[in-house]
Design an enzyme around this catalytic site. Structure first.
Site, PDB file in Angstrom:
ATOM      1  CB  CYS A   1     -71.270  13.084  31.740  1.00  0.00           C
ATOM      2  SG  CYS A   1     -72.666  13.979  31.033  1.00  0.00           S
TER       3      CYS A   1
ATOM      4  CB  CYS B   1     -76.222   8.618  27.338  1.00  0.00           C
ATOM      5  SG  CYS B   1     -76.863   9.125  28.957  1.00  0.00           S
TER       6      CYS B   1
HETATM    7  N1  DGL Z   1     -74.954  10.454  31.601  1.00  0.00           N
HETATM    8  C1  DGL Z   1     -74.942  11.559  30.719  1.00  0.00           C
HETATM    9  C2  DGL Z   1     -74.184  11.228  29.420  1.00  0.00           C
HETATM   10  O1  DGL Z   1     -73.342  10.346  29.394  1.00  0.00           O
HETATM   11  C3  DGL Z   1     -76.190  12.307  30.360  1.00  0.00           C
HETATM   12  C4  DGL Z   1     -77.474  12.289  31.053  1.00  0.00           C
HETATM   13  C5  DGL Z   1     -78.116  13.677  31.118  1.00  0.00           C
HETATM   14  O2  DGL Z   1     -78.839  14.069  30.184  1.00  0.00           O
HETATM   15  O3  DGL Z   1     -77.837  14.362  32.086  1.00  0.00           O
HETATM   16  O4  DGL Z   1     -74.366  11.857  28.420  1.00  0.00           O
END
Ligand code: DGL
Length: 289
Positions: free
Chosen positions: A91, A205
Site C-alpha cells: 500500500c 496505488c
Molecule cells: N492500495 C492502497 C495504495 O497502494 C490505497 C487504497 C486506499 O485508499 O485505501 O495506496
C-alpha cells in the site's frame, strides 16, 4: 531519506528464517492482491497471510496521524496472531508514511511500496510523467522528495484520485463499473505541453493494476504503465533468500484476513480463490476516530 523504489531495509543473513517462512501481505483492501500474486510466484513455498484492513478502507482519505495509529494497531494484532517472518506493506498510502514507525515498533523486515518515480524518470522519452495515486500519497513529503531527487529534469504531474481504489474494489466484488468513471479518473494523467505528451504513468496505488486492462483501453493515447509488483516480489526474495521448498510450486498455504468482512460477496470469494485465498477469516478491528 530512504530513496529506493521499495523503501526496503537490508537484513543480515542471520535474521533469515530457516523454516518455511510466513509472509504477511498487508493493504487497506484488495489492492495488495496485485502484489500478492507476484510474491506467491516468487516464493511458492511460503505460507501467505493476506490482510485487508477493510474496516479502515480507504486509507487515501485518512489524516496522517490517524493512518499511523491505525496501521500500528492493526499490525499489532496481525503480528500477534500470525507471527510473520516478513511483512509486505502493499500500500503506497501507508508505506509513504508509516514504514519508519513500523520498523521502530516491530523487529521484523518490512518491504514497502512507494511511487516508482525513479523508474518512470528513467523510462520517459518525452519528459512528461504522471503519478497516479491516492490523495494521501500525492500529498506526502516522501512523494515530493522522490520527485525532487529522481525526476528533477522531468515534468511530473501528481494525480490524486479519490475514486479509483473504490472502483477497483467494486469491479473485483462483481459490481458494474462504468468506463466513463474510470476514464474521468485517469484523464488528468494525460498532459500535452509544447507538442510533447505524457508517455509514462506510474500506478502508485496497488489497487490500480486491478483495472490496468481497462485503463489501457480507455487511455487517450498509449503510455507505459508502471506496476511495481514485480520489483516488490524480487525484494521479498532478496530478503528471505531462495525458496526452501521450490518443489511446492503453486502450493502456498494461504489465508485472507479482513478486519471488517462486510463486503465479501460471492464474486469476491471466487476472485480470492483465484489468487489462492480459498480460506477467509475475519479479525474484527473496528476503525475508531
Ligand atoms: N492500495 C492502497 C495504495 O497502494 C490505497 C487504497 C486506499 O485508499 O485505501 O495506496
Amino acid at each position: 531519506m530512504q530513496v529506493d523504489l521499495l523503501a526496503g531495509t537490508a537484513y543480515r543473513a542471520t535474521m533469515l528464517p530457516r523454516h518455511t517462512p510466513t509472509i504477511l501481505v498487508f493493504d487497506s483492501g484488495l489492492g495488495g492482491l496485485t502484489v500478492l500474486a507476484r510474491t506467491m510466484q516468487a516464493h511458492p513455498g511460503a505460507h501467505i497471510v493476506y490482510a485487508a484492513d477493510d474496516a479502515g478502507f480507504p486509507y487515501g482519505g485518512l489524516r496522517e496521524d490517524e493512518l499511523v495509529t491505525r496501521v500500528l494497531s492493526v499490525m499489532e494484532r496481525l503480528v500477534a496472531r500470525f507471527h510473520p517472518d516478513l511483512v509486505v506493506i502493499a500500500c503506497n498510502t501507508a508505506s509513504t508514511l508509516v514504514l519508519p514507525a513500523l520498523r521502530a515498533r516491530f523487529a521484523l523486515p518490512f518491504v514497502g511500496t512507494v511511487p516508482a518515480i525513479k523508474p518512470a524518470a528513467a523510462l520517459t522519452k518525452s519528459g512528461l510523467i504522471s503519478v497516479l495515486a491516492t490523495p494521501g500519497t500525492v500529498a506526502r513529503d516522501y512523494t515530493r522528495e522522490l520527485v525532487e531527487h529522481y525526476a528533477g529534469g522531468c515534468d511530473v504531474t501528481l494525480v490524486g484520485s479519490t475514486r479509483l481504489a473504490g472502483l477497483a474494489e467494486a469491479a473485483l466484488k462483481g459490481d458494474l463499473v462504468d468506463d466513463e468513471a474510470v476514464a474521468a479518473e485517469i484523464a488528468p494523467c494525460f498532459v500535452t505541453r509544447s507538442g510533447a505528451r505524457t508517455d509514462v504513468v506510474t500506478l502508485s496505488c496497488t489497487h490500480y493494476p486491478l483495472l490496468l486492462e481497462r485503463m489501457r483501453r480507455l487511455a487517450p493515447w498509449p503510455v507505459e504503465w508502471i506496476d511495481p509488483a514485480p520489483a516488490i516480489a524480487r525484494r521479498v526474495v532478496q530478503l528471505l533468500g531462495p525458496d526452501p521448498s521450490p518443489d511446492r510450486t503453486g502450493a502456498n498455504e494461504a489465508v485472507a484476513v479482513f478486519t471488517a468482512g462486510t463486503g465479501i460477496t460471492g464474486p469476491l470469494r471466487i476472485a480470492l480463490a483465484g489468487y489462492g485465498l480459498a480460506e477467509v477469516v475475519i479479525e474484527p478491528i473496528p476503525l475508531t476516530h
